[in-house]
Design a protein around this motif. Structure first.
Motif, PDB file in Angstrom:
ATOM      1  N   GLN A  81       0.830  -1.206   0.000  1.00  0.00           N
ATOM      2  CA  GLN A  81       0.000   0.000   0.000  1.00  0.00           C
ATOM      3  C   GLN A  81       0.868   1.261   0.000  1.00  0.00           C
ATOM      4  O   GLN A  81       0.543   2.253  -0.654  1.00  0.00           O
ATOM      5  CB  GLN A  81      -0.940  -0.008   1.207  1.00  0.00           C
ATOM      6  CG  GLN A  81      -2.019  -1.074   1.148  1.00  0.00           C
ATOM      7  CD  GLN A  81      -3.013  -0.847   0.017  1.00  0.00           C
ATOM      8  OE1 GLN A  81      -3.118   0.248  -0.527  1.00  0.00           O
ATOM      9  NE2 GLN A  81      -3.731  -1.895  -0.349  1.00  0.00           N
ATOM     10  N   SER A 150       0.860   7.376  11.547  1.00  0.00           N
ATOM     11  CA  SER A 150      -0.416   7.022  10.941  1.00  0.00           C
ATOM     12  C   SER A 150      -0.759   5.611  11.408  1.00  0.00           C
ATOM     13  O   SER A 150      -0.058   4.650  11.067  1.00  0.00           O
ATOM     14  CB  SER A 150      -0.322   7.084   9.409  1.00  0.00           C
ATOM     15  OG  SER A 150      -1.545   6.704   8.811  1.00  0.00           O
ATOM     16  N   PRO A 285      -7.747  -0.565   7.858  1.00  0.00           N
ATOM     17  CA  PRO A 285      -7.702   0.127   6.558  1.00  0.00           C
ATOM     18  C   PRO A 285      -6.274   0.484   6.154  1.00  0.00           C
ATOM     19  O   PRO A 285      -5.832   1.629   6.277  1.00  0.00           O
ATOM     20  CB  PRO A 285      -8.557   1.373   6.807  1.00  0.00           C
ATOM     21  CG  PRO A 285      -8.411   1.645   8.266  1.00  0.00           C
ATOM     22  CD  PRO A 285      -8.225   0.304   8.943  1.00  0.00           C
ATOM     23  N   GLU A 287      -4.804   0.897   3.353  1.00  0.00           N
ATOM     24  CA  GLU A 287      -4.644   1.914   2.325  1.00  0.00           C
ATOM     25  C   GLU A 287      -4.662   3.315   2.937  1.00  0.00           C
ATOM     26  O   GLU A 287      -3.840   4.168   2.600  1.00  0.00           O
ATOM     27  CB  GLU A 287      -5.761   1.788   1.289  1.00  0.00           C
ATOM     28  CG  GLU A 287      -5.691   2.814   0.174  1.00  0.00           C
ATOM     29  CD  GLU A 287      -6.848   2.682  -0.801  1.00  0.00           C
ATOM     30  OE1 GLU A 287      -6.933   3.532  -1.719  1.00  0.00           O
ATOM     31  OE2 GLU A 287      -7.655   1.752  -0.653  1.00  0.00           O
ATOM     32  N   HIS A 288      -5.597   3.551   3.850  1.00  0.00           N
ATOM     33  CA  HIS A 288      -5.690   4.865   4.492  1.00  0.00           C
ATOM     34  C   HIS A 288      -4.470   5.142   5.367  1.00  0.00           C
ATOM     35  O   HIS A 288      -3.971   6.265   5.422  1.00  0.00           O
ATOM     36  CB  HIS A 288      -6.968   4.946   5.325  1.00  0.00           C
ATOM     37  CG  HIS A 288      -8.212   4.905   4.512  1.00  0.00           C
ATOM     38  ND1 HIS A 288      -9.455   4.686   5.056  1.00  0.00           N
ATOM     39  CD2 HIS A 288      -8.424   5.040   3.175  1.00  0.00           C
ATOM     40  CE1 HIS A 288     -10.371   4.700   4.097  1.00  0.00           C
ATOM     41  NE2 HIS A 288      -9.761   4.906   2.950  1.00  0.00           N
ATOM     42  N   ARG A 291      -1.515   6.057   3.041  1.00  0.00           N
ATOM     43  CA  ARG A 291      -1.641   7.419   2.520  1.00  0.00           C
ATOM     44  C   ARG A 291      -1.387   8.447   3.617  1.00  0.00           C
ATOM     45  O   ARG A 291      -0.758   9.487   3.388  1.00  0.00           O
ATOM     46  CB  ARG A 291      -3.025   7.626   1.898  1.00  0.00           C
ATOM     47  CG  ARG A 291      -3.244   6.871   0.593  1.00  0.00           C
ATOM     48  CD  ARG A 291      -4.294   7.556  -0.266  1.00  0.00           C
ATOM     49  NE  ARG A 291      -5.534   7.789   0.467  1.00  0.00           N
ATOM     50  CZ  ARG A 291      -6.649   7.066   0.335  1.00  0.00           C
ATOM     51  NH1 ARG A 291      -6.663   6.041  -0.496  1.00  0.00           N
ATOM     52  NH2 ARG A 291      -7.739   7.355   1.020  1.00  0.00           N
ATOM     53  N   GLY A 292      -1.885   8.143   4.819  1.00  0.00           N
ATOM     54  CA  GLY A 292      -1.671   9.055   5.936  1.00  0.00           C
ATOM     55  C   GLY A 292      -0.201   9.207   6.278  1.00  0.00           C
ATOM     56  O   GLY A 292       0.265  10.310   6.588  1.00  0.00           O
ATOM     57  N   THR A 311      -7.073   5.970  11.963  1.00  0.00           N
ATOM     58  CA  THR A 311      -8.147   5.481  11.104  1.00  0.00           C
ATOM     59  C   THR A 311      -8.983   4.440  11.851  1.00  0.00           C
ATOM     60  O   THR A 311      -8.501   3.768  12.762  1.00  0.00           O
ATOM     61  CB  THR A 311      -7.601   4.858   9.813  1.00  0.00           C
ATOM     62  OG1 THR A 311      -6.702   3.790  10.150  1.00  0.00           O
ATOM     63  CG2 THR A 311      -6.838   5.882   9.004  1.00  0.00           C
TER      64      THR A 311
END
Length: 326
Positions: A81, A150, A285, A287-288, A291-292, A311
């Protein structure tokens, strides 16, 4: 050089608003606020960088990713990811493994720095041990409690897993935990305890065991819990790997999941939905989170205090949990 903070201050909006408006991957907004942000950015001469204007640019457009091991599917999924999120920003992600050993982490970081990475994302943080690096960095999945990170809401995830078992009538719920230095394991344990406390069930420390995220650790921990005469009717394992180990031990002891033992895992790695008895688990999550982590990396050197992005996980009920037999 103009930064996202300069644009936000001049436009009178938050950094997150500026980031969202100027992110070309998102649908374009034509609201008055968005138009003002774009106008201010143009007037100030703001140029969006793959990472951020404040980062040390080496010209490599490369980030280093440090994980404990890639044989752990959780870490493999996280790296994929991160690599995907990096590619969308014009970056390439290099990975190094450490076996979750601090000395090996130091070597891995140095090797990545020798390759002139522009920044680092680390999933090897330890509670109470500050993370240090000579380039911008962010933490993912785990936090040291100090650095930009994150992560998933591990306490909530542990609470959801335990609450699910309580709602099915289970009261003797074992916990297969992870290493004490991992914030993810600690958060999930805290959520487990919170759910029990809210239900008026005293915490039984003898029902808590485990100190690793491996299948072997899950097998060993399950043996300690299931060899008891007053064995638990359900087990929450804070990692899918350990949950698989729990089920292996249950099978070896002649117990049937979920009729004799309900099991909940954590992370929802791809294989668990394909098991002979699909695993009830808590979905993270990834993916989140990835990205974070890159967003936090891009915010480095903005002059603001490091922040933590959290998240929300989701409980995924499947075949390994059922109502407690009366």
């Amino acid at each position: 050089m103009v930064t996202i903070v300069d644009v936000a201050r001049t436009a009178g909006v938050s950094k997150s608003t500026v980031s969202r408006v100027l992110d070309e991957r998102l649908p374009r907004s034509n609201s008055p606020t968005a138009e003002r942000v774009r106008r201010v950015a143009a007037e100030l001469g703001y140029v969006r960088n793959p990472l951020a204007s404040g980062l040390r640019r080496t010209g490599t457009s490369t980030i280093g990713v440090v994980v404990p091991r890639l044989t752990d599917t959780v870490m493999a999924v996280l790296y994929e990811q991160l690599a995907d999120a990096a590619a969308h920003r014009g970056l390439f992600a290099l990975v190094a493994t450490t076996q979750d050993e601090p000395d090996a982490e130091h070597v891995a970081v140095e090797k990545l720095l020798q390759r002139r990475v522009d920044g680092l994302v680390l999933s090897t943080a330890r509670l109470g041990t500050p993370t240090r690096a000579r380039v911008p960095y962010a933490l993912a999945l785990r936090t040291d409690g100090i650095s930009a990170a994150s992560v998933g809401d591990d306490r909530l995830g542990g609470y959801l897993a335990t609450r699910h078992l309580l709602d099915l009538g289970h009261e003797r719920i074992g916990l297969v935990s992870g290493p004490a230095y991992a914030s993810s394991a600690q958060g999930r344990r805290d959520g487990y305890q919170q759910a029990l406390t809210e239900s008026g069930i005293p915490l039984d420390e003898s029902l808590i065991t485990g100190d690793s995220f491996s299948m072997e650790s899950g097998e060993t921990a399950a043996r300690a819990l299931l060899d008891r005469s007053d064995r638990p009717t359900a087990i929450f394992a804070v990692n899918d790997n350990t949950a698989i180990g729990v089920m292996a031990t249950a099978h070896a002891l002649g117990l049937h999941v979920p009729d004799d033992l309900s099991v909940v895992g954590y992370n929802d790695i791809p294989v668990v939905s394909k098991l002979p008895v699909p695993l009830t688990t808590v979905r993270v999550p990834f993916e989140h989170i990835a990205r974070g982590a890159l967003d936090l990396l891009a915010e480095h050197d903005t002059g603001e205090a490091p922040r933590t992005l959290v998240t929300t996980p989701t409980l995924i009920p499947r075949g390994t949990t059922t109502r407690r037999a009366r």
